[in-house]
Design a protein around this motif. Structure first.
Motif, PDB file in Angstrom:
ATOM      1  N   TYR A  89       0.810  -1.221   0.000  1.00  7.00           N
ATOM      2  CA  TYR A  89       0.000   0.000   0.000  1.00  7.00           C
ATOM      3  C   TYR A  89       0.844   1.271   0.000  1.00  7.00           C
ATOM      4  O   TYR A  89       1.646   1.480  -0.897  1.00  7.00           O
ATOM      5  N   ILE A  90       0.736   2.111   1.018  1.00  5.77           N
ATOM      6  CA  ILE A  90       1.416   3.409   1.023  1.00  5.77           C
ATOM      7  C   ILE A  90       2.798   3.353   1.670  1.00  5.77           C
ATOM      8  O   ILE A  90       3.533   4.348   1.661  1.00  5.77           O
ATOM      9  N   TYR A  91       3.186   2.206   2.196  1.00  3.17           N
ATOM     10  CA  TYR A  91       4.393   2.146   3.019  1.00  3.17           C
ATOM     11  C   TYR A  91       5.712   2.363   2.272  1.00  3.17           C
ATOM     12  O   TYR A  91       6.628   2.986   2.817  1.00  3.17           O
ATOM     13  N   PRO A  92       5.884   1.862   1.053  1.00  2.00           N
ATOM     14  CA  PRO A  92       7.152   2.112   0.369  1.00  2.00           C
ATOM     15  C   PRO A  92       7.494   3.598   0.254  1.00  2.00           C
ATOM     16  O   PRO A  92       8.650   3.990   0.435  1.00  2.00           O
ATOM     17  N   ALA A  93       6.487   4.442  -0.016  1.00  2.00           N
ATOM     18  CA  ALA A  93       6.743   5.878  -0.144  1.00  2.00           C
ATOM     19  C   ALA A  93       7.105   6.497   1.206  1.00  2.00           C
ATOM     20  O   ALA A  93       7.974   7.372   1.295  1.00  2.00           O
ATOM     21  N   ILE A  94       6.433   6.058   2.274  1.00  2.00           N
ATOM     22  CA  ILE A  94       6.758   6.563   3.610  1.00  2.00           C
ATOM     23  C   ILE A  94       8.188   6.190   3.978  1.00  2.00           C
ATOM     24  O   ILE A  94       8.970   7.023   4.467  1.00  2.00           O
ATOM     25  N   LEU A  95       8.558   4.938   3.715  1.00  2.00           N
ATOM     26  CA  LEU A  95       9.912   4.483   4.029  1.00  2.00           C
ATOM     27  C   LEU A  95      10.960   5.204   3.194  1.00  2.00           C
ATOM     28  O   LEU A  95      12.068   5.479   3.669  1.00  2.00           O
ATOM     29  N   GLU A 310      -5.642  13.016  -0.813  1.00  2.00           N
ATOM     30  CA  GLU A 310      -4.219  12.781  -1.064  1.00  2.00           C
ATOM     31  C   GLU A 310      -3.434  12.654   0.235  1.00  2.00           C
ATOM     32  O   GLU A 310      -3.436  13.545   1.083  1.00  2.00           O
ATOM     33  N   HIS A 311      -2.745  11.531   0.406  1.00  2.00           N
ATOM     34  CA  HIS A 311      -1.855  11.285   1.539  1.00  2.00           C
ATOM     35  C   HIS A 311      -0.424  11.604   1.097  1.00  2.00           C
ATOM     36  O   HIS A 311       0.117  10.912   0.239  1.00  2.00           O
ATOM     37  N   PRO A 312       0.204  12.629   1.678  1.00  2.00           N
ATOM     38  CA  PRO A 312       1.583  12.965   1.295  1.00  2.00           C
ATOM     39  C   PRO A 312       2.567  11.990   1.943  1.00  2.00           C
ATOM     40  O   PRO A 312       3.248  12.309   2.917  1.00  2.00           O
ATOM     41  N   LYS A 313       2.628  10.801   1.399  1.00  2.00           N
ATOM     42  CA  LYS A 313       3.310   9.685   2.037  1.00  2.00           C
ATOM     43  C   LYS A 313       4.788   9.967   2.310  1.00  2.00           C
ATOM     44  O   LYS A 313       5.281   9.798   3.431  1.00  2.00           O
ATOM     45  N   GLU A 314       5.492  10.375   1.268  1.00  2.00           N
ATOM     46  CA  GLU A 314       6.926  10.611   1.436  1.00  2.00           C
ATOM     47  C   GLU A 314       7.184  11.763   2.407  1.00  2.00           C
ATOM     48  O   GLU A 314       8.134  11.735   3.187  1.00  2.00           O
ATOM     49  N   LEU A 315       6.323  12.781   2.369  1.00  2.00           N
ATOM     50  CA  LEU A 315       6.469  13.914   3.283  1.00  2.00           C
ATOM     51  C   LEU A 315       6.307  13.464   4.728  1.00  2.00           C
ATOM     52  O   LEU A 315       7.045  13.922   5.609  1.00  2.00           O
ATOM     53  N   MET A 316       5.352  12.573   4.994  1.00  2.00           N
ATOM     54  CA  MET A 316       5.172  12.076   6.361  1.00  2.00           C
ATOM     55  C   MET A 316       6.451  11.418   6.866  1.00  2.00           C
ATOM     56  O   MET A 316       6.908  11.673   7.990  1.00  2.00           O
ATOM     57  N   GLY A 317       7.023  10.552   6.040  1.00  2.00           N
ATOM     58  CA  GLY A 317       8.267   9.890   6.429  1.00  2.00           C
ATOM     59  C   GLY A 317       9.394  10.879   6.640  1.00  2.00           C
ATOM     60  O   GLY A 317      10.174  10.761   7.599  1.00  2.00           O
ATOM     61  N   LYS A 334       7.735  19.087  18.585  1.00  2.00           N
ATOM     62  CA  LYS A 334       6.305  19.028  18.836  1.00  2.00           C
ATOM     63  C   LYS A 334       5.632  18.193  17.758  1.00  2.00           C
ATOM     64  O   LYS A 334       6.152  18.017  16.659  1.00  2.00           O
ATOM     65  N   SER A 335       4.453  17.708  18.084  1.00  2.00           N
ATOM     66  CA  SER A 335       3.673  16.937  17.112  1.00  2.00           C
ATOM     67  C   SER A 335       3.175  17.851  15.997  1.00  2.00           C
ATOM     68  O   SER A 335       3.066  19.066  16.166  1.00  2.00           O
ATOM     69  N   VAL A 336       2.862  17.240  14.858  1.00  2.00           N
ATOM     70  CA  VAL A 336       2.333  17.995  13.730  1.00  2.00           C
ATOM     71  C   VAL A 336       1.293  17.152  13.015  1.00  2.00           C
ATOM     72  O   VAL A 336       1.403  15.921  12.966  1.00  2.00           O
ATOM     73  N   GLN A 337       0.262  17.817  12.500  1.00  2.00           N
ATOM     74  CA  GLN A 337      -0.751  17.152  11.683  1.00  2.00           C
ATOM     75  C   GLN A 337      -0.676  17.708  10.272  1.00  2.00           C
ATOM     76  O   GLN A 337      -0.670  18.926  10.073  1.00  2.00           O
ATOM     77  N   ILE A 338      -0.634  16.818   9.297  1.00  2.00           N
ATOM     78  CA  ILE A 338      -0.525  17.202   7.889  1.00  2.00           C
ATOM     79  C   ILE A 338      -1.923  17.263   7.278  1.00  2.00           C
ATOM     80  O   ILE A 338      -2.756  16.393   7.522  1.00  2.00           O
TER      81      ILE A 338
END
Length: 348
Positions: A89-95, A310-317, A334-338
Motif C-alpha cells: 500500500y502506502i508504506y514504500p513511499a513513507i519508508l 491525497e496522503h503525502p506519504k513521502e512527506l510524512m516519512g 512538537k507533534s504535527v498534523q498534515i
C-alpha cells in the motif's frame, strides 16, 4: 533584579543544593508565591523559564517535577523503524521519505514490521532495547485499543530513548511527538464535498481498531448533523484490520442501494466497493458515488477511478525522520498534523 529573576535564581539554587532532587514534586504555584512574596503570575513565568531550560517538567493533573537527568547513551548511528507493513500500500513511499532523511545524517535504518500484531510490536521493541539504537520511529498497532506494550515504551523513555510516532500515538505515552494526518478536518472536507455535490444519503466505512477511524467518524457525524441530516446506525459500517477483506459482502451491497454515496476508510476498501457494486448492477457514480482516503495506486487502478484524499506519504516519512534526528541531537520537538487535499476523479 526583578521579582521574576529573583524567583528563577532562588529555584535554581534549590535545584543545585539538593533542596529539590530529581523526580521531586515542586510546591504549587500558590505555595511558591507565598514563599517568595510574589504573585502567582510571576511564579508561573519563572516555572515556564525553567521548563524551557529542561530543568523541570509540568505533568497535567499531577504537578511540576524536577526533571530526571537522562543517562548518557552511546551513539550507534542506527535508528529503528517499526511499522505495520513494509511493502504494502502506502508504506514504500513513507519508508523512502524516512530513508532519505536518515541517509543525509549517515544513519542506518533497522526496519521492523508488526503486521498489525501487538505481540510482534512487543518483540520489536524488546529487540530495540537490546540492539542499542539511537532513536525509534514507530507506527501504532491497533491504536484505538489499550496497548499492552506501554510498559516497554515507558522503559524506553526512562532510558532517554528519542521516540517519534507516525500516524498516531498511544494513550499513556508521556509527551509524545507524533507526525500524523489531520483526519478530523480531512473528513469534514470530504463529507462537505459530497454534500455540495448534492448527495443526500451518505454511508461510511470506518476502522474500529485505529484512532483515525474514530476521529473520522466524529467528523462525519458532525458534518452530517451540521447539514440537518439524521444519523442512521446502518449508514456506518465498522470493521477492523483482520476482517477488512470480508467487509464488502452481498448484504452490504444491498444495504447501499438505500444510499447515493459512500465514504471509505481507504482506497483498498473503496476499490473493492466499486468492483462489487458494478458486479451487482450498481453504477458508479450514477447510482453510488464512492470516495476514499490516501489517493494510492488502487484509486487509479479501480474500474472507475476513485476520488480520494491525497496522503503525502513521502512527506510524512521525511517529517518524522527530521523530528527524530532533532530529538537525538538534544532539540525539542512538537507533534504535527498534515493536511489532506482532495483529488477528484470519476467515482463522484
Amino acid at each position: 533584579m526583578t521579582k521574576y529573576e529573583y524567583v528563577i535564581q532562588q529555584l535554581k539554587e534549590r535545584l543545585k543544593n539538593g533542596t529539590y532532587k530529581e523526580g521531586d514534586r515542586l510546591p504549587t504555584e500558590n505555595e511558591l508565591a507565598g514563599q517568595f512574596g510574589v504573585s502567582r503570575h510571576t511564579v508561573r513565568q519563572a516555572l515556564g523559564k525553567l521548563e524551557n531550560e529542561n530543568l523541570i517538567e509540568s505533568i497535567r493533573g499531577s504537578g511540576t517535577f524536577v526533571r530526571r537527568r537522562l543517562p548518557k547513551r552511546n551513539t550507534t548511528m542506527r535508528v529503528a523503524v517499526i511499522i505495520r507493513y513494509i511493502d504494502d500500500y502506502i508504506y514504500p513511499a513513507i519508508l523512502k521519505g524516512i530513508q532519505r532523511e536518515l541517509a543525509k545524517k549517515n544513519y542506518t535504518m533497522l526496519l521492523y514490521a508488526t503486521d498489525n500484531h501487538v505481540d510482534r510490536e512487543r518483540k520489536n521493541l524488546s529487540d530495540c532495547l537490546e540492539q542499542q539504537v539511537d532513536g525509534i520511529l514507530v507506527e501504532g498497532t491497533k491504536s484505538a485499543r489499550p496497548n499492552p506494550n506501554i510498559d516497554i515504551y515507558r522503559q524506553l523513555q526512562q532510558q532517554g530513548m528519542p521516540l517519534v510516532f507516525m500516524d498516531t500515538y498511544y494513550d499513556g505515552i508521556q509527551e509524545p511527538v507524533c507526525v500524523g494526518m489531520d483526519d478530523y478536518h480531512g473528513t469534514l472536507q470530504l463529507t462537505r464535498y459530497l454534500q455540495k455535490k448534492g448527495y443526500q444519503h451518505i454511508a461510511a466505512f470506518f476502522k474500529e481498531d485505529t484512532k483515525a477511524g474514530h476521529v473520522r467518524y466524529q467528523a462525519y457525524i458532525e458534518q452530517e448533523i451540521a447539514a440537518d441530516r439524521s444519523i442512521k446506525d446502518d449508514a456506518v459500517t465498522w470493521y477492523n484490520t483482520e476482517n477488512a477483506e470480508k467487509v464488502i459482502s452481498d448484504s452490504v451491497i444491498e444495504k447501499l442501494r438505500n444510499y447515493d454515496a459512500a465514504i471509505c476508510y481507504n482506497d483498498v476498501l473503496a476499490f473493492e466497493l466499486v468492483t462489487k457494486s458494478l458486479e451487482h448492477g450498481i453504477r458508479v457514480p450514477e447510482d453510488l458515488a464512492v470516495v476514499s482516503f490516501d489517493n494510492s495506486l488502487q484509486s487509479e487502478a479501480s474500474p472507475v477511478k476513485i476520488t480520494s484524499m491525497e496522503h503525502p506519504k513521502e512527506l510524512m516519512g521525511k517529517l518524522a525522520a527530521q523530528k527524530l534526528i532533532n530529538l537525538m541531537n538534544g532539540k525539542t520537538e512538537k507533534s504535527v498534523q498534515i493536511a489532506w487535499t482532495l483529488a477528484e476523479k470519476k467515482s463522484s
